[in-house]
Design a protein around this motif. Sequence first.
Motif, PDB file in Angstrom:
ATOM      1  N   THR A   1       0.841  -1.194   0.000  1.00  0.00           N
ATOM      2  CA  THR A   1       0.000   0.000   0.000  1.00  0.00           C
ATOM      3  C   THR A   1       0.872   1.239   0.000  1.00  0.00           C
ATOM      4  OG1 THR A   1      -1.770  -1.139   1.173  1.00  0.00           O
ATOM      5  CG2 THR A   1      -1.768   1.258   1.292  1.00  0.00           C
ATOM      6  N   GLY A   2       0.637   2.106  -0.973  1.00  0.00           N
ATOM      7  CA  GLY A   2       1.414   3.333  -1.064  1.00  0.00           C
ATOM      8  C   GLY A   2       0.957   4.190  -2.217  1.00  0.00           C
TER       9      GLY A   2
ATOM     10  N   ASN B   1      14.179   4.930   4.951  1.00  0.00           N
ATOM     11  CA  ASN B   1      14.517   3.519   4.816  1.00  0.00           C
ATOM     12  C   ASN B   1      14.031   3.086   3.430  1.00  0.00           C
ATOM     13  OD1 ASN B   1      15.347   0.930   5.320  1.00  0.00           O
ATOM     14  ND2 ASN B   1      13.607   0.409   6.613  1.00  0.00           N
ATOM     15  N   ILE B   2      14.992   2.872   2.528  1.00  0.00           N
ATOM     16  CA  ILE B   2      14.682   2.619   1.120  1.00  0.00           C
ATOM     17  C   ILE B   2      15.100   1.206   0.737  1.00  0.00           C
ATOM     18  CG2 ILE B   2      15.169   3.321  -1.263  1.00  0.00           C
ATOM     19  CD1 ILE B   2      15.749   6.126  -0.138  1.00  0.00           C
TER      20      ILE B   2
ATOM     21  N   GLU C   1      10.312  -5.861   7.456  1.00  0.00           N
ATOM     22  CA  GLU C   1      10.916  -4.542   7.649  1.00  0.00           C
ATOM     23  C   GLU C   1       9.993  -3.476   7.083  1.00  0.00           C
ATOM     24  OE1 GLU C   1      15.169  -2.265   6.868  1.00  0.00           O
ATOM     25  OE2 GLU C   1      14.923  -4.345   6.272  1.00  0.00           O
ATOM     26  N   ASN C   2       9.930  -2.341   7.774  1.00  0.00           N
ATOM     27  CA  ASN C   2       9.105  -1.235   7.299  1.00  0.00           C
ATOM     28  C   ASN C   2       9.946  -0.302   6.435  1.00  0.00           C
ATOM     29  OD1 ASN C   2       6.749  -2.030   8.654  1.00  0.00           O
ATOM     30  ND2 ASN C   2       7.501  -1.128  10.549  1.00  0.00           N
ATOM     31  N   PHE C   3       9.528  -0.119   5.194  1.00  0.00           N
ATOM     32  CA  PHE C   3      10.235   0.758   4.274  1.00  0.00           C
ATOM     33  C   PHE C   3       9.413   2.018   4.043  1.00  0.00           C
ATOM     34  CE2 PHE C   3      11.668  -3.530   3.202  1.00  0.00           C
ATOM     35  CZ  PHE C   3      13.039  -3.359   3.322  1.00  0.00           C
ATOM     36  N   ASP C   4      10.126   3.125   3.811  1.00  0.00           N
ATOM     37  CA  ASP C   4       9.483   4.383   3.447  1.00  0.00           C
ATOM     38  C   ASP C   4       9.251   4.457   1.944  1.00  0.00           C
ATOM     39  OD1 ASP C   4       9.562   5.755   6.075  1.00  0.00           O
ATOM     40  OD2 ASP C   4      11.737   5.606   5.791  1.00  0.00           O
ATOM     41  N   LEU C   5      10.200   3.913   1.199  1.00  0.00           N
ATOM     42  CA  LEU C   5      10.173   4.003  -0.248  1.00  0.00           C
ATOM     43  C   LEU C   5      10.739   2.719  -0.834  1.00  0.00           C
ATOM     44  CD1 LEU C   5       9.939   5.722  -2.905  1.00  0.00           C
ATOM     45  CD2 LEU C   5      12.222   6.601  -2.385  1.00  0.00           C
ATOM     46  N   VAL C   6      10.034   2.167  -1.813  1.00  0.00           N
ATOM     47  CA  VAL C   6      10.528   0.991  -2.529  1.00  0.00           C
ATOM     48  C   VAL C   6      10.605   1.365  -4.004  1.00  0.00           C
ATOM     49  CG1 VAL C   6      10.181  -1.448  -3.094  1.00  0.00           C
ATOM     50  CG2 VAL C   6       9.503  -0.583  -0.851  1.00  0.00           C
ATOM     51  N   ILE C   7      11.765   1.079  -4.605  1.00  0.00           N
ATOM     52  CA  ILE C   7      12.023   1.413  -6.007  1.00  0.00           C
ATOM     53  C   ILE C   7      12.400   0.133  -6.732  1.00  0.00           C
ATOM     54  CG2 ILE C   7      13.435   2.783  -7.597  1.00  0.00           C
ATOM     55  CD1 ILE C   7      14.124   4.553  -5.077  1.00  0.00           C
ATOM     56  N   GLY C   8      11.814  -0.067  -7.902  1.00  0.00           N
ATOM     57  CA  GLY C   8      12.192  -1.247  -8.679  1.00  0.00           C
ATOM     58  C   GLY C   8      11.304  -1.414  -9.886  1.00  0.00           C
TER      59      GLY C   8
ATOM     60  N   ALA D   1       7.368   3.421  -5.080  1.00  0.00           N
ATOM     61  CA  ALA D   1       6.227   3.280  -4.174  1.00  0.00           C
ATOM     62  C   ALA D   1       6.545   4.023  -2.876  1.00  0.00           C
ATOM     63  CB  ALA D   1       5.927   1.818  -3.900  1.00  0.00           C
ATOM     64  N   PHE D   2       5.851   5.121  -2.660  1.00  0.00           N
ATOM     65  CA  PHE D   2       5.998   5.910  -1.449  1.00  0.00           C
ATOM     66  C   PHE D   2       5.058   5.315  -0.409  1.00  0.00           C
ATOM     67  CE2 PHE D   2       7.502   8.434  -4.873  1.00  0.00           C
ATOM     68  CZ  PHE D   2       8.515   9.215  -4.352  1.00  0.00           C
ATOM     69  N   LEU D   3       5.642   4.687   0.610  1.00  0.00           N
ATOM     70  CA  LEU D   3       4.861   3.911   1.570  1.00  0.00           C
ATOM     71  C   LEU D   3       4.577   4.642   2.877  1.00  0.00           C
ATOM     72  CD1 LEU D   3       6.598   0.441   1.055  1.00  0.00           C
ATOM     73  CD2 LEU D   3       4.712   1.455  -0.234  1.00  0.00           C
ATOM     74  N   THR D   4       5.257   5.773   3.094  1.00  0.00           N
ATOM     75  CA  THR D   4       5.036   6.553   4.314  1.00  0.00           C
ATOM     76  C   THR D   4       4.901   8.035   3.950  1.00  0.00           C
ATOM     77  OG1 THR D   4       7.389   6.975   4.727  1.00  0.00           O
ATOM     78  CG2 THR D   4       6.442   4.960   5.704  1.00  0.00           C
TER      79      THR D   4
END
Length: 159
Positions: free
Chosen positions: A27-28, A70-71, A96-103, A141-144
Amino acid sequence: MKLYHGSNIEVKSPQIQSSLRALDFGTGFYTTSSYKQAEKWAKAVTKRRRTGIPTVTIYNFNEAKISNLNILKFESANGEWLDFVVKNRKLLPITENFDLVIGPVANDSTLPVIDDYMDGRYTKEQAVSHLMPQNLTDQYAFLTYSALELLNFEEVKVV
């Protein structure tokens, strides 16, 4: 850096809203560095929702401040990326809680491979071998909300 969000509406103030669908990175708020990909998303979302106008919202992403986040970044559709996408699509807990996921983004040609892997028809190695030759567009994906603060609205284009 410019990032683009394709939708059926303009999104001047991005929000993190829970989705009815299981998404690649959870979710983001999703963007891409590809304007062409954002156009495709805008048209697809408008068609699926049967309302609105295909719209690309353009942001400036303040990369200078990402050191505070946290990326998780995937350089390619490799085994780690595949496992992460599958966990999110099956709504399994991420440790783990990430703020941003890139891929890479799972697209129409990758989804059958991912589905076959999830159903046990492919091993991880077989699935990755099918995914590697594909030229996949990226997604951010901006998760926070801490991550979302690094996006600054620039303009909206109707496509």
